[in-house]
Design an enzyme around this catalytic site. Structure first.
Site, short mmCIF file in Angstrom:
data_model
loop_
_atom_site.label_atom_id
_atom_site.label_comp_id
_atom_site.label_asym_id
_atom_site.label_seq_id
_atom_site.Cartn_x
_atom_site.Cartn_y
_atom_site.Cartn_z
N GLY A 265 -71.35 62.55 19.94
CA GLY A 265 -70.85 63.63 19.11
C GLY A 265 -70.53 63.11 17.71
O GLY A 265 -71.19 62.18 17.21
N SER A 266 -69.49 63.67 17.13
CA SER A 266 -69.19 63.35 15.73
C SER A 266 -68.71 61.91 15.53
O SER A 266 -68.64 61.46 14.38
CB SER A 266 -68.15 64.31 15.20
OG SER A 266 -68.64 65.63 15.28
#
Lengths: 377, 632
Positions: free
Chosen positions: B326-327
């Site tokens: 993810g981020s």
């Protein structure tokens, strides 16, 4: 008041019938037996000394009997023995897979043991009877007289005793003058047979192959002898462990009571059939040679007694009895060294066991009796 | 046959006696030859055979080494106890024997089931435990009736015990009885086979497995005289075993506990690494399991419970779970942009809240966008559009090259075996992964979501923590390791497991500074600010929320999505930001937002490690754990 000369006189009278040479050798052998039992199974020493006392008494008793008395007992003893063997075959007790014992209600007897003495007596008696008019037919009769009990014992089955009874009879027949023309071919066939068995071991020992006239366990014994490794934990175990005991003894042995094979229970039947393995392990080749010398002296003396016997009966009986000692010793020593199958023949007068000891001392007593009544020159 | 005179008869008899005498001499000669052959020629052979009969070498198993944490807290040790053992080959009727034993010693149905299982796995001549940890009274009761139970015996044995139970179970691992496959392996190596003759247990997982060689020690031998039945008569000589070496870990059990407790009932993983050495400070995978259950063969119901649980407690998520980052991928993407010169830190552009590529629209999580965004801001606010465009500009080859150098998609080399490599997407990877040419082709559109740590990206928490530690350490990468020292049990001498610098990636300090600014910003006023409010140290971090399930453009509303399909919450961080002493990665499976589910866990861990703050309500009772027993 007993004075010293009386005592000496009594001792002389008591000892006179005992051939000093034979007595000395016999005592030397039982001394070895006692010494080895002390190592192999000291807890049986008391029983052994008791057996020994009885055996020596029997020996003395036989030594004082004139051969004529034995002569008159020969036929009845043989007949009784044969009848008992038939009884065993019909309603004997079975123990360890063999029918050897007869239960008389108050005691159990093993008639085959009686035959070891009755057989040579009977044949010697027969040849004495036919003295001077021996024909081929007489040898046939002798063969039948021998074959009857031998077959019955073999059927029990008891290969060891069969062998002893058979050989005792064969020696009488041999001494009686069986023609060389018969002995030589049979001997050759026998040797050839053994060579054939050894060389075709893998074929005849294959599972499923049946041997005519022999039991499966007897085949097994012979086959494990030929190749002990085929059954290292079963029947082969005895042979393997006893051979190890013998070999590891070396020239002078590990010392009395120091045999590891003996004392760590690797050696089976160490106080009975395999006592020689104990001797070999603890006293080495030296011990074996001593034993061999003692037996040579015993047998040699016995044969000399036979030569000097007054009658044909005495000659044949003394000759056969001497050779029985050889058969015992040879089979046992061969068995311990892995040359012969394990057939349950004791080392004469050394293996622990009252019956055999008494039987053998009885034989020595007969030899002494024959010597006592030898031919005077 | 002619009639002979008595003299002739005697003459013939004499000849026969001579023949008989010769026969005797021949026979005895044969015997003598045979005995001389056995006793002189073959003496050496039979003498050796007799010694082989008599002397038996009994292996004496060495004591297994201990495992302690960096402060000396014991994680694995041995204790001595009596067990009731049966040698199946010596027992006529197993069921009857066990029934009779049950009359004098308590034997539970599960003891029987465990025994059955051991029986299936073992060879017949082994002695197998039916009951362990007998009380003194039970020992006495059995000993008095021993004669009734041939083939059954009481043995004093050393048992492995994990006094802290589930704590750090995935790192420490466990030992178990040597199975047949392992036996074959051991027997392949003669030296190994000799050393394991008296050993019954072997490391199965974790450090117990990977440091088996150190922990096991060298087997000793006792020379004993035995009789024909194999019973030892007396000892002749003894070579003492060399006990196994102890392991002192880099793990801080206090920290480990804080981290494990921070997860509560949630599934996930946390790996904390000391950036300057690669030493692993905490290695968490939840839910956990009790390694004590495995030591003497796990019972069927325990095994089923562990194996059939939907939470899969046996999976070591820290190194075998692969998740899209993810981020948390963004700072690495940013660094890649700077290092490859694809985008300057100062380049800013207006974020409309989406990025259109071909027929596809890639959305930002903030409707309407983040306004003007430069690199630092892109990290702080976690701007997706910034990274869609960046990935598109860089292309998959540049991205996978750079990420590969940071250790993504390859084994970190941690000292526990069985690490997964995850998935570092690249053209080559796609070729290997798929079969048809259409599937094997890399489409430029697939690169876009790679930029925000989605798409084919899948990394283990360990890889994420490892990359974070490398970042924290200025690009100098160390191999992660859990064992700090190997301690010689007899001399106490320590052998240091030297920190191994794997590579200096040569990042430019000014580039690292940009990333650091962004990460600090996250925890000060960005997505991690709430979790790190009031921290006594400066930290850098990045939150992440990884999609488990593609909603195909529909709006994600957490409470409407099935619990197992909810997003994974992620967080990476290091602190103190000036000179990091701890770098970590947190993953909470289906935890939702990284900022709310994962970052607070990191906060508790860092608070404990850097400021010595114990979280409220946390149990820190080592003494209680020590007496818990083996959970058997």
């Amino acid at each position: 008041m007993i004075n010293l000369s009386d005592l000496r006189g009594f001792a002389l009278r008591f000892l006179r019938p005992l051939d000093p040479f034979l007595l000395a050798v016999a005592l030397a052998i039982v001394a070895v037996a006692t010494l080895m039992l002390e190592s192999a199974s000291p807890e049986r020493l008391e029983a052994h000394l008791f057996n020994l006392a009885i055996a020596l008494a029997v020996m003395w008793f036989m030594a004082v009997q004139p051969p004529q008395r034995l002569h008159s007992f020969a036929l009845p003893l043989y007949v009784v023995g044969l009848v008992l063997l038939i009884c065993v075959a019909m309603f004997g007790d079975i123990s360890k897979g063999a029918r050897r014992w007869l239960n008389l209600g108050f005691m159990r007897i093993q008639p085959s043991e009686l035959m070891k003495i009755a057989m040579p007596l009977m044949l010697a008696w027969y040849f004495q009877k036919r003295e001077g008019m021996l024909k081929v037919r007489d040898f046939l009769v002798a063969a039948v007289l021998l074959a009857l009990p031998a077959t019955l014992i073999l059927k029990q089955p008891d290969l060891g005793t069969t062998l002893l009874v058979l050989s005792s009879g064969l020696f009488v027949i041999f001494f009686a003058g069986l023609s060389w023309k018969l002995i030589v071919p049979v001997g050759i066939i026998g040797v050839a047979g053994i060579v054939a068995i050894v060389s075709f071991e893998s074929q005849i020992c294959a599972p499923g192959v049946e041997w005519p006239g022999l039991h499966e366990y007897q085949k097994h014994r012979v086959c494990t002898l030929l190749d002990p490794a085929s059954d290292p934990l079963g029947k082969g175990f005895h042979t393997i462990q006893s051979t190890i005991a013998v070999g590891s003894g070396g020239m002078l042995g590990k010392g009395w009571r120091e045999g590891t094979q003996t004392h760590l229970d690797f050696l089976p039947e160490r106080h009975t059939d395999f006592i020689l393995a104990v001797i070999s392990e603890e006293f080495g080749l030296a011990g074996v040679i001593i034993i061999l010398i003692l037996y040579c002296l015993l047998i040699g003396r016995g044969l000399m007694i036979a030569l000097n016997a007054a009658t044909l009966f005495g000659r044949l009986l003394a000759g056969a009895i001497s050779m029985i000692f050889f058969t015992y010793a040879f089979v046992n020593m061969g068995m311990v060294a892995g040359m012969l199958p394990v057939v349950g023949v004791p080392l004469p007068m050394v293996s622990y066991g009252g019956t055999a000891l008494v039987t053998l001392c009885l034989g020595i007593g007969i030899l002494m009796s024959v010597q006592q009544h030898r031919r005077r020159k | 046959m002619e009639i002979k005179t008595p003299e002739q008869e005697i003459q013939r008899f004499r000849a026969r006696v001579v023949v008989a005498g010769l026969f005797v001499l021949c026979g005895f000669g044969l015997i003598l030859a045979r005995y001389a052959y056995l006793q002189v020629v073959r003496y050496d052979y039979y003498s050796t055979r007799a010694e082989d009969n008599r002397i038996s070498l009994l292996p004496v198993a060495p004591n297994r080494g201990l495992i302690v944490d960096r402060n000396g807290v014991v994680l694995a040790r041995n204790y001595s106890a009596y067990t009731l053992e049966i040698t199946p080959s010596k027992v006529q009727n197993l069921e009857d024997t066990i029934d009779q034993l049950a009359d004098i010693i308590e034997i539970q149905p599960r003891d029987r089931r465990r025994f059955r299982k051991l029986l299936d796995e073992s060879k017949n001549f082994e002695s197998l435990p039916i009951r362990s940890r007998l009380s003194d009274e039970e020992v006495a009761r059995f000993v008095a009736r021993r004669y009734r139970f041939p083939g059954v015996d009481i043995k004093a044995r050393l048992f492995r015990q994990y006094p802290l139970g589930e704590v750090a179970a995935h790192a420490v691992g466990y030992i178990g009885r040597i199975n047949q496959r392992e036996m074959v392996e051991i027997n392949d190596d003669e030296e190994l086979a000799a050393n394991y003759r008296g050993t019954e247990h072997i490391g199965k997982t974790g450090l117990e497995q990977s440091y088996e060689k150190e922990l096991h020690g060298t087997s000793g031998f006792e020379q004993v005289e035995v009789d024909a039945s194999g019973r030892a008569i007396r000892a002749l000589a003894r070579t003492a075993p060399v006990p196994g070496n102890d392991l002192q870990l880099t793990l801080d059990i206090g920290l480990q506990r804080v981290a494990e407790q921070a997860f509560g009932e949630r599934r996930g993983s946390l790996v904390a690494i000391e950036p300057s050495t690669g030493g692993v400070l905490a290695f968490v995978s939840t839910p956990r399991f009790d390694p004590n259950l495995f030591v003497d063969g796990i019972s069927t119901e325990n095994w089923d419970a562990l194996n059939n649980s939907p939470d899969h407690p046996m999976i070591n998520r820290a190194m075998n779970g692969a998740y899209p980052p993810g981020s948390t991928f963004k700072p690495f993407m940013a660094l890649a942009a700077l290092e490859t010169g694809k985008r300057a830190a100062t380049t800013a552009f207006h974020d409309p809240g989406f990025f259109v590529f071909g027929n596809n629209t890639f959305r930002d999580d903030k409707v309407g966008g983040h306004g003007m965004v430069d690199m630092v801001k892109s990290i702080v606010v976690s701007c997706d559009t910034y990274y869609y465009t960046l990935a598109n500009e860089m292309g998959i080859d540049l991205i996978s090259d750079f990420m590969g150098k940071l250790g993504f998609g390859s084994r970190t080399g941690i000292d526990i075996s069985g690490e997964s490599i995850g998935v570092l997407p690249s053209q080559a990877w796609k070729k290997r992964r798929f079969k048809t040419p259409a599937q094997q082709k890399w489409y430029a559109g697939e690169t876009i979501s790679i930029g925000i740590g989605q798409g084919y990206n899948a990394y283990t928490p360990l890889q994420l923590a490892h990359a974070t530690a490398t970042l924290a350490n200025g690009g100098v990468m160390f191999k992660p390791h859990i064992v700090k020292y190997v301690v010689d049990a007899r001399t106490g001498q320590r052998r240091v497991i030297e920190p191994t610098p794997v590579a200096d990636l040569g990042f430019k300090p000014e580039n690292l500074e940009v990333i650091r600014k962004g990460l600090i910003g996250v925890n000060l006023y960005g997505t991690g600010a709430r979790a790190f409010a009031g921290a006594k140290y400066t930290s850098g971090g990045k939150t992440g929320t990884a999609q488990v399930f593609s909603l195909r453009g529909a709006k994600y509303i957490e409470h409407q999505v099935h619990a197992r399909l909810r997003d994974h919450a992620l967080y990476i961080a290091y602190a103190p930001a000036e000179k990091p002493t701890i770098a970590l990665a947190v993953l909470v499976e289906n935890g939702g937002f990284g900022a709310t589910a994962a970052a607070p866990i990191a906060r508790q861990v860092m608070d404990y490690y850097l400021a010595g703050i114990k979280p409220a309500g946390a149990v820190q009772d080592d003494a209680a754990a020590e007496t818990e027993g083996t959970g058997d």
